[in-house]
Design a protein around this motif. Structure first.
Motif: not given
Length: 62
Positions: A11-19
């Motif tokens: 989830l943290i990796i997904l949020v970073i990619v979204l940002v």
């Protein structure tokens, strides 16, 4: 999990990619990764090409 990614890490990796890339670019990135994986699978399962270049012995006969 030892040696792997847990749910929170993903989830943290997904949020970073979204940002970084934004929500509009994610389908393009996912499609590109999927296409790259399918090309890799196809290339690894195809037989190797046959080399038809003449060897040195064939050149000496001419």
């Amino acid at each position: 999990m030892i040696g792997g990614f847990g749910v929170w890490e993903l989830l943290i990796i997904l949020v970073i990619v979204l940002v970084i890339f934004g929500a509009k670019k994610l389908p393009e990135i996912g499609g590109g990764i999927g296409q790259a994986i399918s090309n890799f699978k196809r290339a690894s399962s195809e037989p190797e090409e046959i080399d038809v270049t003449p060897k040195n012995e064939d050149k000496k006969e001419n």
